[in-house]
Design an enzyme around this catalytic site. Structure first.
Site, short mmCIF file in Angstrom:
data_model
loop_
_atom_site.label_atom_id
_atom_site.label_comp_id
_atom_site.label_asym_id
_atom_site.label_seq_id
_atom_site.Cartn_x
_atom_site.Cartn_y
_atom_site.Cartn_z
N GLY A 207 45.63 44.21 26.65
CA GLY A 207 45.30 43.52 25.41
C GLY A 207 46.19 42.31 25.16
O GLY A 207 46.91 41.86 26.06
N HIS B 132 44.89 46.37 40.63
CA HIS B 132 44.72 45.81 39.28
C HIS B 132 43.35 45.16 39.15
O HIS B 132 43.17 43.98 39.46
CB HIS B 132 45.85 44.80 39.00
CG HIS B 132 45.94 44.40 37.56
ND1 HIS B 132 47.13 44.44 36.84
CD2 HIS B 132 45.01 43.95 36.68
CE1 HIS B 132 46.90 44.04 35.61
NE2 HIS B 132 45.62 43.73 35.48
N GLU C 207 52.84 38.19 31.04
CA GLU C 207 51.63 37.40 31.29
C GLU C 207 51.51 36.37 30.16
O GLU C 207 51.77 35.19 30.36
CB GLU C 207 50.40 38.32 31.35
CG GLU C 207 49.10 37.60 31.64
CD GLU C 207 47.87 38.51 31.50
OE1 GLU C 207 47.98 39.58 30.88
OE2 GLU C 207 46.79 38.10 31.97
N ASP D 27 42.26 41.02 39.00
CA ASP D 27 42.26 41.27 37.56
C ASP D 27 40.83 41.55 37.07
O ASP D 27 40.50 42.65 36.69
CB ASP D 27 42.88 40.10 36.79
CG ASP D 27 43.50 40.52 35.47
OD1 ASP D 27 43.55 41.73 35.19
OD2 ASP D 27 43.95 39.63 34.70
N HIS E 281 50.87 46.02 31.58
CA HIS E 281 50.67 44.57 31.55
C HIS E 281 51.87 43.96 30.83
O HIS E 281 52.11 44.29 29.65
CB HIS E 281 49.44 44.20 30.72
CG HIS E 281 48.14 44.26 31.44
ND1 HIS E 281 47.47 45.42 31.64
CD2 HIS E 281 47.36 43.26 31.98
CE1 HIS E 281 46.32 45.16 32.29
NE2 HIS E 281 46.24 43.87 32.50
N ASP F 210 35.39 46.62 33.00
CA ASP F 210 34.53 45.81 32.12
C ASP F 210 34.58 44.32 32.48
O ASP F 210 33.60 43.62 32.31
CB ASP F 210 34.87 46.04 30.63
CG ASP F 210 36.32 46.40 30.41
OD1 ASP F 210 37.14 46.13 31.32
OD2 ASP F 210 36.66 46.92 29.33
N HIS G 102 39.89 45.39 36.34
CA HIS G 102 39.31 45.98 35.13
C HIS G 102 37.81 46.20 35.34
O HIS G 102 37.11 45.28 35.77
CB HIS G 102 39.52 45.06 33.93
CG HIS G 102 40.96 44.88 33.55
ND1 HIS G 102 41.53 45.52 32.47
CD2 HIS G 102 41.95 44.15 34.12
CE1 HIS G 102 42.81 45.16 32.38
NE2 HIS G 102 43.09 44.34 33.37
ZN LIG Z 1 44.74 42.95 33.75
#
Ligand SMILES: [Zn+2]
Length: 330
Positions: free
Chosen positions: A169, A14, A199, A274, A196, A18, A16
């Protein structure tokens, strides 16, 4: 301790693209685009401060990376750089995720975006000992048409660099239940998926993900609010992709993080960052934090990595190769 942590063969599931963009690269590209920020200013624009209060504020840190990752060359370089960094931290398998539609523009279509990211990964694989794939994120707040396009693109590049899809998102603004169509379509096309959930939203979001038949949940930490949900996660054999620092920053968790409790109860967990840049961490520092803040040992962390192998989006051949690495350690 730092050396022992570095030496652990790691599986990262996991992260990202960006949210893990190298600050110096971002600075260089911003200057190229005519901005006059200093490196320090870029740093503060890409990283969350102490005052981050929720996932929505955390997600604002993606604005600049999405804006500047706007050419095939930049997407390729960023992906190459991330896989290479991970390999240097002894990550032997990584699934890097991003939302391709965030990077399309008048000069770049979704195919070119995805191909560039795959190329960056492949280039790094040539130079380093690392396996892995790319997860394409459907987005909460996107139209059905957009998310269906993302799933279709994942199918098109499946086993050619892409390994699955995700839903990312603002979870509190766009409930998981509204995106069932993405996962029905993924099932129909045999595209693996993670979601996801649990959270910024609670049990109902996790229940939706479970009902969609997921084998992996991004975060899922809010299951700690309900013992029946924890049991359901165990019974359905679902892996939780845990991201400790991120959970504190988005205030998904306040007080003691439940990762140890979940691990002791028999939930399969994988430890992740993350977003390396948004949180100003890396996988080594995150393992160090887990060792400091819980009673888990290096052996437990090795076990978490080993136990995550059945859940990765890879061929049996790669799974066997990864298991070999842990043979002497387990
Ligand atoms: Zn994430």
């Amino acid at each position: 301790m730092k050396e022992e942590i570095q030496d652990i063969p790691k599986i990262v599931l996991h992260i990202h693209l960006d949210g893990s963009l190298d600050v110096k690269l971002a600075h260089k590209w911003l200057l190229e685009d005519g901005y006059t920020y200093t490196l320090q200013q870029v740093e503060s624009k890409l990283q969350v401060g102490q005052d981050c209060e929720n996932l929505n504020e955390y997600l604002e840190k993606f604005d600049i990376p999405c804006k500047i990752l706007n050419t095939a060359e930049r997407l390729k370089t960023a992906t190459y750089q991330l896989f290479t960094k991970l390999a240097k931290q002894n990550v032997i398998y990584a699934e890097v995720r991003f939302a391709p539609l965030k990077h399309i523009n008048k000069n770049l279509n979704i195919d070119e975006v995805v191909q560039a990211v795959i190329e960056g990964m492949n280039e790094s694989k040539k130079e380093n000992t690392i396996y892995g794939g790319i997860i394409l994120c459907c987005m909460r707040g996107n139209t059905k048409e957009q998310n269906m396009q993302t799933v279709e693109t994942a199918k098109k590049y499946l086993n050619k660099g892409v390994c699955g899809i995700d839903l990312a998102g603002a979870e509190s603004l766009y409930p998981t239940k509204d995106y069932e169509y993405s996962f029905n379509y993924a099932k129909e096309l045999n595209v693996p998926y993670t979601i996801h959930s649990g959270e910024a939203d609670g049990i109902s979001s996790i229940n939706s993900a479970i009902n969609f038949g997921t084998k992996r949940i991004g975060h899922g930490v809010r299951c700690i609010d309900n013992i029946a949900t924890i049991q359901e996660i165990i019974d359905r054999d679902i892996l939780l992709e845990i991201c400790l620092t991120s959970n504190y920053q988005t205030e998904a968790i306040k007080g003691k993080h439940p990762l140890e409790e979940l691990y002791r109860k028999g939930v399969k967990i994988s430890i992740n960052t993350d977003n390396d840049t948004v949180s100003n961490i890396d996988i080594n520092s995150e393992y160090e934090r887990v060792l400091k803040e819980t009673n888990l040992t290096i052996n437990d962390i090795i076990k978490c990595n080993y136990n995550s192998i059945p859940y990765i989006f890879a061929t049996d051949e790669i799974k066997e190769k990864l298991k070999e690495v842990y043979k002497e350690l387990i």
